[in-house]
Design a protein around this motif. Structure first.
Motif, PDB file in Angstrom:
ATOM      1  N   HIS A 254       0.861  -1.065  -0.685  1.00 41.04           N
ATOM      2  CA  HIS A 254       0.345   0.218   0.004  1.00 41.04           C
ATOM      3  C   HIS A 254       0.903   1.095   0.333  1.00 41.04           C
ATOM      4  O   HIS A 254       1.611   1.889   0.896  1.00 41.04           O
ATOM      5  N   PHE A 255       0.192   2.078  -1.215  1.00 38.92           N
ATOM      6  CA  PHE A 255       1.224   3.264  -1.035  1.00 38.92           C
ATOM      7  C   PHE A 255       0.575   4.597  -0.579  1.00 38.92           C
ATOM      8  O   PHE A 255      -0.957   4.440  -0.857  1.00 38.92           O
ATOM      9  N   SER A 258      -1.250   6.732  -5.792  1.00 38.82           N
ATOM     10  CA  SER A 258      -1.231   5.854  -7.304  1.00 38.82           C
ATOM     11  C   SER A 258       0.039   6.257  -8.248  1.00 38.82           C
ATOM     12  O   SER A 258       0.584   5.546  -8.900  1.00 38.82           O
ATOM     13  N   ALA A 261       2.848   4.350  -5.940  1.00 39.72           N
ATOM     14  CA  ALA A 261       2.686   3.242  -7.259  1.00 39.72           C
ATOM     15  C   ALA A 261       2.927   2.445  -8.274  1.00 39.72           C
ATOM     16  O   ALA A 261       4.059   1.441  -8.499  1.00 39.72           O
ATOM     17  N   GLN A 265       6.180   0.483  -9.194  1.00 44.13           N
ATOM     18  CA  GLN A 265       6.171  -0.971 -10.108  1.00 44.13           C
ATOM     19  C   GLN A 265       7.238  -0.646 -10.774  1.00 44.13           C
ATOM     20  O   GLN A 265       7.738  -1.323 -11.785  1.00 44.13           O
ATOM     21  N   VAL A 276      -0.159  -3.194 -10.403  1.00 39.50           N
ATOM     22  CA  VAL A 276      -0.999  -2.158 -10.183  1.00 39.50           C
ATOM     23  C   VAL A 276      -2.653  -1.749 -10.309  1.00 39.50           C
ATOM     24  O   VAL A 276      -3.380  -1.980 -11.307  1.00 39.50           O
ATOM     25  N   SER A 279      -3.899   2.807  -5.714  1.00 38.38           N
ATOM     26  CA  SER A 279      -2.175   3.196  -4.996  1.00 38.38           C
ATOM     27  C   SER A 279      -2.222   2.181  -4.206  1.00 38.38           C
ATOM     28  O   SER A 279      -0.901   2.001  -2.805  1.00 38.38           O
ATOM     29  N   THR A 280      -1.884   0.417  -4.696  1.00 43.79           N
ATOM     30  CA  THR A 280      -1.415  -0.707  -4.391  1.00 43.79           C
ATOM     31  C   THR A 280      -0.734  -1.042  -5.059  1.00 43.79           C
ATOM     32  O   THR A 280      -0.940  -1.158  -6.661  1.00 43.79           O
ATOM     33  N   LEU A 281       0.167  -2.376  -4.903  1.00 41.24           N
ATOM     34  CA  LEU A 281       0.784  -2.950  -5.760  1.00 41.24           C
ATOM     35  C   LEU A 281       0.537  -4.260  -5.444  1.00 41.24           C
ATOM     36  O   LEU A 281       0.182  -4.559  -4.361  1.00 41.24           O
ATOM     37  N   PRO A 309       6.330   1.761   0.311  1.00 43.43           N
ATOM     38  CA  PRO A 309       5.061   1.884   0.940  1.00 43.43           C
ATOM     39  C   PRO A 309       4.432   1.947   1.996  1.00 43.43           C
ATOM     40  O   PRO A 309       5.592   1.725   3.047  1.00 43.43           O
TER      41      PRO A 309
END
Length: 333
Positions: A254-255, A258, A261, A265, A276, A279-281, A309
């Motif tokens: 969680h970042f 966006s 994130a 990536q 992606v 806002s998460t990977l 993160p």
């Protein structure tokens, strides 16, 4: 699609034959000036008695076409279909004595009350006159509409109309219930009420074929799931069996936003397959035993970013992961 239930008496089949069997079924539609559209491709499956079998697929995958063939509204171009050993296209009356359908369109009469709607359809289905009142009362009770039975259907919410359509299908106490996207467009509370009723029916011995493109509906109800795409089978099994076909765990990073994130990536892309989502990977783990080591590796690789993160978490793969793995992520009309 119109509702296609018919018959006069409840027919609880004692036959050892499966409720539904498809063998190499193909269906196509001709279009003037165009190549025929193949809606179902060489589809084979069998449904076990007293279970909820789910056909899960994107829009246009052939789910409704399959239901139409099972109840005899459409004949396959190739292959064989049997309902308790009977052919829907050649022995339709016998087939309709054993099944009921809840189609996508409720096909109710807005100017009639809920009870009047059920009374009309009971007469249409040939329910014995002396049993109509009792069957209507039971149907209204099952779908929890007894207190609204004397209100016009035009005053019902969409969810109530879907429940009444389910009650209508129960008037003949069918052995087999075909539900074509039964909770399409209804609210959460109505969806839950329909799920509860369907589960109770299956537990009481009714065989159910459910079509849906709602992951949570299939996860909640289905004993056996088949994923179809472009009319063809792509996967089948229980929920646990399908989940085992993809990575058992996902690492979620969680970042703060966006853009952070996406920068992460780009940093990880050369060494790691990362997806992606806002806002998460997400990183799929082939071997969950490597999870903690992988967290350390990723932390080291992202240490030079201004926004790293905020937290990590692990999640089990779900049916949506399986669905997207086999059908892809592109939008469908």
């Amino acid at each position: 699609m119109a509702t296609t239930t018919a018959g006069s008496e409840s027919v609880r089949s004692e036959s050892p034959l499966p409720p539904v069997m498809l063998d190499g079924v193909t269906a196509s539609f001709s279009r003037r000036g165009h190549e025929p559209v193949v809606a179902v491709r060489d589809l084979s499956f069998e449904i076990s008695r007293g279970l909820i079998f789910c056909l899960l697929g994107p829009n246009g995958s052939g789910k409704t076409t399959t239901v139409n063939m099972i109840c005899g509204l459409l004949a396959p171009k190739r292959g064989d279909i049997r309902v308790y050993g009977h052919s829907p296209s050649r022995e339709r009356r016998e087939v309709l004595r054993r099944l009921s359908v809840v189609p996508q369109e409720t096909a109710l009469y807005d100017s009639l009350t809920g009870r009047e709607n059920l009374g009309f359809h009971a007469h249409y289905y040939g329910v014995p006159k002396g049993e109509v009142a009792d069957r209507i009362a039971r149907a209204l009770d099952v779908v929890q509409l007894t207190d609204r039975q004397h209100d016009r259907v035009g005053t019902y919410s969409g969810g109530m109309q879907r429940r009444l359509a389910l009650g209508r299908a129960l008037l003949t106490a069918p052995d087999l219930l075909l539900l074509d996207e039964p909770t399409l467009g209804v609210d959460v509370q109505s969806r839950r009420a329909i799920w509860d009723r369907v589960r109770e029916l299956a537990d009481a011995g009714t065989s159910v074929l459910l079509t849906t493109n709602y992951m949570e509906e299939a996860e909640e109800l289905a004993d056996d799931i088949m994923i179809i795409d472009r009319g063809a089978r792509v996967a089948r099994g229980s929920l646990d069996e399908l989940r085992a076909m993809v990575a058992r765990q996902r690492l979620i990073l969680h970042f703060p936003g966006s853009e952070a994130a996406q920068r992460a990536q780009a940093t990880l892309a050369a060494q790691q397959q990362v997806n992606v989502r806002d806002s998460t990977l997400e990183v799929e783990l082939d071997d969950p035993r490597e999870a903690l080591r992988l967290v350390g590796v990723i932390n080291d690789r992202l240490s030079g970013l201004s926004e790293g993160p905020q937290r990590f978490e692990f999640k089990e793969s779900n049916l949506q992961d399986v669905f997207l793995r086999f059908t892809g992520r592109e939008l469908r009309d």
